[in-house]
Design a protein around this motif. Sequence first.
Motif, PDB file in Angstrom:
ATOM      1  N   LEU A  67      24.270  11.956  14.289  1.00 24.35           N
ATOM      2  CA  LEU A  67      23.293  12.142  15.363  1.00 24.35           C
ATOM      3  C   LEU A  67      21.877  12.226  14.790  1.00 24.35           C
ATOM      4  N   ASP A  68      21.736  12.919  13.658  1.00 24.55           N
ATOM      5  CA  ASP A  68      20.416  13.030  13.021  1.00 24.55           C
ATOM      6  C   ASP A  68      19.911  11.669  12.555  1.00 24.55           C
ATOM      7  N   ALA A  69      20.804  10.851  11.990  1.00 19.48           N
ATOM      8  CA  ALA A  69      20.402   9.513  11.520  1.00 19.48           C
ATOM      9  C   ALA A  69      19.914   8.649  12.680  1.00 19.48           C
ATOM     10  N   LEU A  70      20.587   8.753  13.822  1.00 21.10           N
ATOM     11  CA  LEU A  70      20.160   8.005  15.005  1.00 21.10           C
ATOM     12  C   LEU A  70      18.783   8.485  15.458  1.00 21.10           C
ATOM     13  N   LEU A  71      18.571   9.794  15.486  1.00 16.72           N
ATOM     14  CA  LEU A  71      17.285  10.352  15.903  1.00 16.72           C
ATOM     15  C   LEU A  71      16.140   9.884  15.008  1.00 16.72           C
ATOM     16  N   ILE A  72      16.391   9.836  13.707  1.00 16.72           N
ATOM     17  CA  ILE A  72      15.352   9.396  12.767  1.00 16.72           C
ATOM     18  C   ILE A  72      14.949   7.953  13.062  1.00 16.72           C
ATOM     19  N   GLN A  73      15.922   7.135  13.475  1.00 14.10           N
ATOM     20  CA  GLN A  73      15.611   5.731  13.776  1.00 14.10           C
ATOM     21  C   GLN A  73      14.691   5.603  14.982  1.00 14.10           C
ATOM     22  N   ILE A  74      14.915   6.407  16.016  1.00 15.36           N
ATOM     23  CA  ILE A  74      14.147   6.229  17.249  1.00 15.36           C
ATOM     24  C   ILE A  74      12.952   7.171  17.342  1.00 15.36           C
ATOM     25  N   GLU A  75      12.932   8.209  16.492  1.00 10.00           N
ATOM     26  CA  GLU A  75      11.819   9.148  16.489  1.00 10.00           C
ATOM     27  C   GLU A  75      11.583   9.589  15.038  1.00 10.00           C
ATOM     28  N   PRO A  76      10.885   8.750  14.241  1.00  8.44           N
ATOM     29  CA  PRO A  76      10.751   9.015  12.804  1.00  8.44           C
ATOM     30  C   PRO A  76      10.238  10.402  12.453  1.00  8.44           C
ATOM     31  N   ILE A  77       9.419  11.017  13.313  1.00  9.73           N
ATOM     32  CA  ILE A  77       8.904  12.360  13.030  1.00  9.73           C
ATOM     33  C   ILE A  77      10.035  13.372  12.928  1.00  9.73           C
ATOM     34  N   TYR A  78      11.199  13.035  13.483  1.00  8.00           N
ATOM     35  CA  TYR A  78      12.348  13.943  13.421  1.00  8.00           C
ATOM     36  C   TYR A  78      12.783  14.191  11.972  1.00  8.00           C
ATOM     37  N   ALA A  79      12.549  13.227  11.089  1.00 10.59           N
ATOM     38  CA  ALA A  79      12.897  13.424   9.674  1.00 10.59           C
ATOM     39  C   ALA A  79      12.128  14.610   9.108  1.00 10.59           C
ATOM     40  N   TYR A  80      10.858  14.741   9.492  1.00  9.63           N
ATOM     41  CA  TYR A  80      10.042  15.863   9.042  1.00  9.63           C
ATOM     42  C   TYR A  80      10.510  17.168   9.695  1.00  9.63           C
ATOM     43  N   GLU A 108       0.844  -1.191   0.000  1.00  9.31           N
ATOM     44  CA  GLU A 108       0.000   0.000   0.000  1.00  9.31           C
ATOM     45  C   GLU A 108       0.881   1.243   0.000  1.00  9.31           C
ATOM     46  N   LYS A 109       0.720   2.056  -1.033  1.00  5.60           N
ATOM     47  CA  LYS A 109       1.540   3.252  -1.179  1.00  5.60           C
ATOM     48  C   LYS A 109       1.249   4.239  -0.048  1.00  5.60           C
ATOM     49  N   LEU A 110       2.309   4.783   0.540  1.00  8.58           N
ATOM     50  CA  LEU A 110       2.171   5.719   1.647  1.00  8.58           C
ATOM     51  C   LEU A 110       2.341   7.152   1.150  1.00  8.58           C
ATOM     52  N   ARG A 111       1.477   8.019   1.618  1.00  4.97           N
ATOM     53  CA  ARG A 111       1.561   9.427   1.208  1.00  4.97           C
ATOM     54  C   ARG A 111       2.711  10.135   1.917  1.00  4.97           C
ATOM     55  N   ARG A 112       2.881   9.813   3.224  1.00  4.52           N
ATOM     56  CA  ARG A 112       3.944  10.446   4.016  1.00  4.52           C
ATOM     57  C   ARG A 112       5.081   9.461   4.248  1.00  4.52           C
ATOM     58  N   LYS A 113       6.291   9.879   3.915  1.00  4.71           N
ATOM     59  CA  LYS A 113       7.442   8.987   4.063  1.00  4.71           C
ATOM     60  C   LYS A 113       7.753   8.708   5.538  1.00  4.71           C
ATOM     61  N   THR A 114       7.339   9.613   6.430  1.00  8.28           N
ATOM     62  CA  THR A 114       7.587   9.379   7.857  1.00  8.28           C
ATOM     63  C   THR A 114       6.810   8.160   8.358  1.00  8.28           C
ATOM     64  N   ASP A 115       5.717   7.779   7.665  1.00 11.41           N
ATOM     65  CA  ASP A 115       4.962   6.583   8.047  1.00 11.41           C
ATOM     66  C   ASP A 115       5.714   5.306   7.691  1.00 11.41           C
ATOM     67  N   PHE A 116       6.696   5.434   6.807  1.00  6.20           N
ATOM     68  CA  PHE A 116       7.521   4.291   6.394  1.00  6.20           C
ATOM     69  C   PHE A 116       8.689   4.076   7.358  1.00  6.20           C
ATOM     70  N   LEU A 117       9.214   5.182   7.856  1.00 10.32           N
ATOM     71  CA  LEU A 117      10.357   5.099   8.770  1.00 10.32           C
ATOM     72  C   LEU A 117       9.952   4.385  10.060  1.00 10.32           C
ATOM     73  N   GLY A 118      10.840   3.540  10.550  1.00  7.52           N
ATOM     74  CA  GLY A 118      10.554   2.795  11.768  1.00  7.52           C
ATOM     75  C   GLY A 118      10.074   1.385  11.506  1.00  7.52           C
ATOM     76  N   ALA A 119       9.722   1.079  10.237  1.00  3.69           N
ATOM     77  CA  ALA A 119       9.307  -0.286   9.909  1.00  3.69           C
ATOM     78  C   ALA A 119      10.495  -1.250   9.977  1.00  3.69           C
ATOM     79  N   LEU A 120      11.681  -0.717   9.716  1.00  6.30           N
ATOM     80  CA  LEU A 120      12.922  -1.484   9.834  1.00  6.30           C
ATOM     81  C   LEU A 120      13.948  -0.595  10.516  1.00  6.30           C
ATOM     82  N   ASN A 121      14.622  -1.127  11.502  1.00  7.23           N
ATOM     83  CA  ASN A 121      15.695  -0.377  12.180  1.00  7.23           C
ATOM     84  C   ASN A 121      17.022  -1.074  11.923  1.00  7.23           C
TER      85      ASN A 121
END
Length: 379
Positions: free
Chosen positions: A136-149, A100-113
């Motif tokens: 540091l930013d890459a680590l944050l995105i892994q544990i808090e995907p909204i940080y990418a936005y 299922e195609k996702l509109r927001r990429k942040t919904d994809f982040l966190g599916a795999l760490n």
Amino acid sequence: MYLEQLHLTRFRNYFNCSVAFEAQTIILLGNNAQGKSNLLEAVELLATLKSHRTSKDQDLIFQNEAIAQIEAVVKRLYRENTLTLTLRQKGRRTVALDREKLRRKTDFLGALNAVQFSSLDLDLVRGSPDKRRNWLDALLIQIEPIYAYILQEYNRVLRQRNALLKTIRKSLYEVSESNQVDNSTWEQLALWDAQLAANGSRVMRRRARVLERLTPIAQKWHNQISDHTEQLNLIYTANVTWSEDDPQQVQQAILDRIKLRQAAEQNLGTTVVGPHRDEVEFNINETPARSYGSQGQQRTLVLALKLAELELIETVVGEPPLLLLDDVLAELDLQRQNQLLSAIANRFQTIITTTHLNSFDQQWLKSSQVLTVDNGSLS
């Protein structure tokens, strides 16, 4: 967390390749430039939507093909997901979860760490500040995907503000009839100042918090690897000062600093205040590791950081992430290799690239899945 299957279509030097992972430890064996790192890069992209090797999707697509695709089946503690990332020569990339195609990429982040440790990471200590900020930013995105936005929004504001500062610089310092800036431009700059402070506060506070959580874990690993002979400290050095983790206080600190540096910004035509100018300091025995650490000390430090990343992500997401080791064992001496391998044990699914099997313990080899990589094909 377990990566069960990976399918690469027209990605890098893989035209069409499927592989099923059948062990906790997977060793990718092959000569240089055969595609071992490309496979790890595909997993990294699914985890972070970023590659540490390139920022252009065109570089990731096989020769002159129009589209590349990475698909994986990931087994989590309570679910199984199919992840799909589609890259295009022209047009935007798209992501899908369970087809299922996702509109927001942040919904994809966190599916795999996943945590990647490559020979390039050994430059983390001596490299420029942006390498440490990106880490540091890459680590944050892994544990808090909204940080990418949040980071994306900050960079958008930064680009707009820089463009306006360039216009102001041109009006003030280049030859013109008036050498003046109209009131509407100054009002527009004040609006961008406020947005920079608001978004910058979100970035800075999160960076400071995650480093505070990571530091004791990294110190524990560093003590163990260095045999308690050295003390590690990680310091987030923001270019503004605040005393409490309070949004309003940090925003005001940024605005005050902007006011202080306004002449410099107008002269340079660029933003000199904000998290894009911050530093992450690594100190060993209160001495900057970048300036004085030996190669061995720096390797110990980076190894401790990677092990701390694994542990922190596991704590936050509730299950162990994948570990990707890209040609890194050859860079570590026997003691550090053993420290790393014993820390991994059977706790993390690990994919390791190597040009030879000599450095692996026989017991490890017996329990590992060994795949030979030859010019974009696996056997």
